[in-house]
Design an enzyme around this catalytic site. Structure first.
Site, mmCIF file in Angstrom:
data_model
loop_
_atom_site.group_PDB
_atom_site.id
_atom_site.type_symbol
_atom_site.label_atom_id
_atom_site.label_comp_id
_atom_site.label_asym_id
_atom_site.label_seq_id
_atom_site.Cartn_x
_atom_site.Cartn_y
_atom_site.Cartn_z
ATOM 1 C CD GLU A 353 -3.108 0.643 1.765
ATOM 2 O OE1 GLU A 353 -4.174 0.091 1.799
ATOM 3 O OE2 GLU A 353 -2.976 1.013 3.361
ATOM 4 C CG HIS A 384 6.794 -28.882 4.386
ATOM 5 N ND1 HIS A 384 7.326 -30.320 3.520
ATOM 6 C CD2 HIS A 384 7.455 -28.610 4.797
ATOM 7 C CE1 HIS A 384 7.965 -30.526 4.948
ATOM 8 N NE2 HIS A 384 8.488 -29.498 5.393
ATOM 9 C CE LYS A 512 -11.961 2.510 1.514
ATOM 10 N NZ LYS A 512 -11.280 4.133 2.042
HETATM 11 C C1 G6Q Z 1 -3.449 2.117 5.851
HETATM 12 C C2 G6Q Z 1 -5.155 2.403 5.188
HETATM 13 C C3 G6Q Z 1 -6.129 1.312 5.201
HETATM 14 C C4 G6Q Z 1 -7.531 2.075 6.460
HETATM 15 C C5 G6Q Z 1 -7.660 1.649 6.271
HETATM 16 C C6 G6Q Z 1 -8.987 1.263 8.212
HETATM 17 O O1 G6Q Z 1 -2.659 3.087 5.651
HETATM 18 O O2 G6Q Z 1 -5.156 3.499 5.318
HETATM 19 O O3 G6Q Z 1 -5.764 0.144 5.602
HETATM 20 O O4 G6Q Z 1 -6.259 1.811 8.092
HETATM 21 O O5 G6Q Z 1 -9.522 1.731 5.706
HETATM 22 O O6 G6Q Z 1 -9.330 2.927 7.420
HETATM 23 P P1 G6Q Z 1 -10.016 3.753 9.202
HETATM 24 O O7 G6Q Z 1 -8.926 3.075 10.467
HETATM 25 O O8 G6Q Z 1 -10.189 4.865 9.124
HETATM 26 O O9 G6Q Z 1 -11.029 3.153 9.429
#
Ligand code: G6Q
Length: 551
Positions: A353, A384, A512
Site C-alpha cells: 500500500e 512443503h 470504495k
Molecule cells: C492504511 C490504510 C487503510 C486503513 C483502513 C481503515 O494505511 O489507510 O488500511 O487503515 O482503511 O481505516 P480507518 O481506520 O479510517 O477505519
C-alpha cells in the site's frame, strides 16, 4: 527518461549489473572468505546477514551512492522533524513519535506532540490494567473475559500480528478477537461463543467513516443491546480509537472511552498508537512499551547509522537492486517463528500500500518499477508448498528468512530441527546443486546409463537465489518492535529513492466509490443495465439467485 533513470549513478548501476548478473554466489563465497563479516550488521541481539546476495563491494558502494544522490539522509531527518512529507494529504509522517521513548521534542505545526502521545499511553495503561486485573466490570458486574477489536486494514493487521507475535506474554484466560471482514460470517463466528455481559468491544477507525468497520460495530452494538437492553451501559462495553471524536460520540461512545489518534499517523503505521490497545490488553502495557522501546532503538539506529551500516537502508538498497536491475517482481517474507505467522500479511499491506505507486512526487508517470509483490508464509510451511517454485521455477524471488535463536518453550528437539531447516534453506537457495553433484548422487542411488541421464536434468538446482537471514535471540516485545520498525524504514527509503509518496493510498478509493454507487442498485428486483455487460451480468445473476431476506 526520469531524473532517476537518467542519473549517472543509475546508469552506472546498470553497467555494473551486466558484470554481476552471470556471477554465481558460490564463486563469490569462494573468492572472498570474509563475505559474512563484511556483509552482515548487528543491532542489539539482531543479526542481519546479507552476504547471500548477488553483490560485491562495488555493488554496495554504488547502491549507497544511489541513496546519497537521492538525499536519503536528508529525507530521514525531514521525517523525524515532522515535516509534511506526505504531500498529497499535507500531513507529517510521525509514527516514530508514537514510540519516542526519549526526552526529545517532536513538533507538528510548531506544536510538541509528545504530551498528547504520553497522555494516550497513560489512558491505554489504565484501561488495559483494569481489564487484566478484572477491575473493569461489565453491566452485570462480571469481569471482562473477551475483547473484540473491530477494525480493518491498518486498524486490524498490526494488532493482529503483534498480539500473535507476543502470545507468550499474554494472559491466557482473556480472549482477544479480531473482526475485520464485512462478510457477516466473521462477526457471527466471533460473537457466537461470547457473552455480551463479559465482552468489551474496541472500535478502531481513524476516520470513523469506514463502512466495513461501522457495519460490524453496529452489529456488535445490536448484539450487545439485545441482552443488555439499556444504552446507558454501553460505556462499559464499547471503547473507540479514532481521530474523529465527534463521529465516535455520535455512535454512542462516551468521550472518556475514546482514545485519540492523529492525522500524522498513517493507518498501516499505527500499531504503535492506541490502535494497539488490544495488544496492550493482551500482553500488558509494560510489554507494549517494551515493543515501543525496541522500535525506538531501531529508529535511533536508522536516524544515526551511516548508510553502509544502516540495516533498513541496506535492506532497501538490496530490494532496489533486484527490483530495478534484475527486474524481479516479487519479494518473499519467510518467518520461521510460529508467532510471526501474520507478519507476511502485515508487511504485504505495509509495503504494497505504501510503495504500490506509479506517479512520482512531481505527478509524473515513473519509468521504472516501484514496489514489488510481497508474499510469504511461515517458512516451514512454505517449504512443503511454494518453495519448489523458488528453487526450480523460472522466476528469481529474493527472500528474507527470519528466525529466533531460541524458542519460548523447550520441547524435545523441535527448535534445533527448525533451525536446521533455516540454515539448510538459505544454503540451498544460494548454492543449488550442480550437475556433477546431482550425477554423483544418482550414481550413489544405483542409477546409471540412460536411466541416470534421463533423471539428471530434473535433479540439479541452479541456486544463486538471494536471501537475507535475520536472526535474533528470542521473539521478545523489544525484538518484535525493532523488526517491524526495520521494515517500516526499509519501505520509506525505497519510496524516497523511487521518488514516490509512500504515505497516501488513493488507489484504494475507486473501489470504495463504486461500491457506494452499486449498493442501492442491489435493492429490489429491477434489472441493472447501466454498467458494462460483465458487471450488469454479475449483479443481475446475484439478484436472481439471492434469498428474498437479502432483498
Ligand atoms: C492504511 C490504510 C487503510 C486503513 C483502513 C481503515 O494505511 O489507510 O488500511 O487503515 O482503511 O481505516 P480507518 O481506520 O479510517 O477505519
Amino acid at each position: 527518461m526520469s531524473l532517476l533513470t537518467d542519473s549517472p549513478v543509475w546508469q552506472s548501476l546498470q553497467d555494473h549489473y551486466q558484470t554481476i548478473k552471470d556471477q554465481h554466489l558460490r564463486e563469490m563465497f569462494s573468492a572472498d572468505p570474509s563475505r559474512f563479516d563484511k556483509f552482515s550488521i548487528k543491532l542489539n541481539d539482531i543479526l542481519f546477514d546479507y552476504s547471500k546476495h548477488r553483490i560485491t563491494d562495488e555493488t554496495m558502494n554504488q547502491l549507497c551512492e544511489l541513496a546519497r544522490s537521492t538525499n536519503v539522509e536528508d529525507w530521514i531527518q525531514r521525517m523525524f522533524q515532522g515535516e509534511k512529507i506526505n504531500h498529497t494529504e499535507n500531513r507529517a509522517v510521525l509514527h516514530v513519535a508514537l514510540r519516542n521513548m526519549s526526552e526529545q521534542v517532536i513538533k507538528v505545526d510548531n506544536k510538541n506532540v509528545m504530551p498528547e502521545v504520553h497522555a494516550v499511553r497513560e489512558q491505554m495503561r489504565a484501561l488495559s490494567e483494569a481489564v487484566r486485573t478484572r477491575q473493569w466490570r461489565g453491566f452485570t458486574g462480571q469481569p471482562i473475559t473477551d475483547v473484540v477489536n473491530i477494525g480493518v486494514g491498518g486498524s486490524d493487521l498490526g494488532p493482529v500480528m503483534a498480539t500473535e507475535g507476543l502470545k507468550p506474554y499474554a494472559i491466557h484466560d482473556l480472549g482477544i478477537h479480531f473482526v475485520s471482514n464485512v462478510d457477516e460470517n466473521h462477526i457471527w463466528d466471533t460473537l457466537e461463543p461470547l457473552k455480551p455481559e463479559t465482552t468489551l468491544f474496541i472500535i478502531v477507525s481513524k476516520s470513523f467513516t469506514t463502512q466495513d468497520t461501522l457495519v460490524n460495530a453496529n452489529t456488535a452494538r445490536d448484539w450487545f443491546l439485545k441482552t443488555a437492553e439499556d444504552e446507558s451501559v454501553l460505556a462499559r462495553h464499547f471503547v473507540a480509537v479514532t481521530d474523529n471524536v465527534s463521529a465516535a460520540t455520535g455512535f454512542g461512545i462516551g468521550e472518556k472511552n475514546i482514545f485519540r489518534m492523529w492525522d500524522w499517523v498513517g493507518g498501516r503505521y499505527s500499531l504503535w498508537s492506541a490502535v494497539g490497545l488490544s495488544t496492550a490488553i493482551a500482553v500488558g502495557m509494560d510489554h507494549f512499551e517494551e515493543m515501543l522501546q525496541g522500535a525506538h532503538e531501531m529508529d535511533e539506529h536508522f536516524r544515526t547509522a551511516p548508510l553502509e551500516k544502516n540495516i533498513p537502508v541496506v535492506m532497501a538498497l538490496l530490494g532496489i537492486w533486484y527490483n530495478n536491475f534484475f527486474n524481479t517482481q516479487t519479494y518473499a517474507v519467510l518467518p520461521y517463528d510460529q508467532h510471526l505467522r501474520y507478519l507476511p500479511a502485515y508487511l504485504r499491506q505495509a509495503d504494497m500500500e505504501s510503495n504500490g505507486k506509479s506517479r512520482d512526487r512531481y505527478g509524473e508517470q515513473v519509468d521504472y518499477s516501484t514496489g514489488p509483490v510481497i508474499f510469504g508464509q511461515l517458512g516451514i510451511t512454505g517449504q512443503h508448498a511454494f518453495y519448489q517454485l523458488m528453487h526450480q521455477g523460472t522466476k528469481l524471488i529474493p527472500a528474507d528468512i527470519i528466525a529466533p535463536v531460541t524458542s519460548h518453550h523447550c520441547i524435545r528437539e523441535h527448535h534445533r530441527i527448525l533451525m536446521s531447516n533455516v540454515f539448510a534453506q538459505t544454503e540451498a537457495f544460494m548454492k543449488g546443486k550442480t550437475e556433477d553433484e546431482a550425477r554423483a548422487e544418482l550414481k550413489a542411488e544405483g542409477l546409471s546409463g540412460e536411466d541416470l541421464e534421463n533423471m539428471l536434468p530434473y535433479k540439479f538446482f541452479p541456486g544463486n537465489k538471494p536471501t537475507s537471514t535475520i536472526l535474533f535471540k528470542t521473539l521478545t516485545p523489544k525484538t518484535l518492535g525493532s523488526i517491524i520498525a526495520m521494515y517500516e524504514h526499509k519501505i520509506f527509503v525505497q519510496g524516497i529513492i523511487w521518488n514516490i509518496n509512500s504515505y497516501d493510498q488513493w488507489g484504494v478509493e475507486l473501489g470504495k466509490q463504486l461500491a457506494k454507487n452499486i449498493l442501492p442498485e442491489l435493492e429490489g428486483d429491477v434489472e441493472i443495465s447501466n454498467h458494462d455487460s460483465s458487471t450488469n451480468g454479475l449483479i443481475n445473476y446475484y439478484k436472481g439467485l439471492r434469498p428474498k431476506r437479502d432483498g
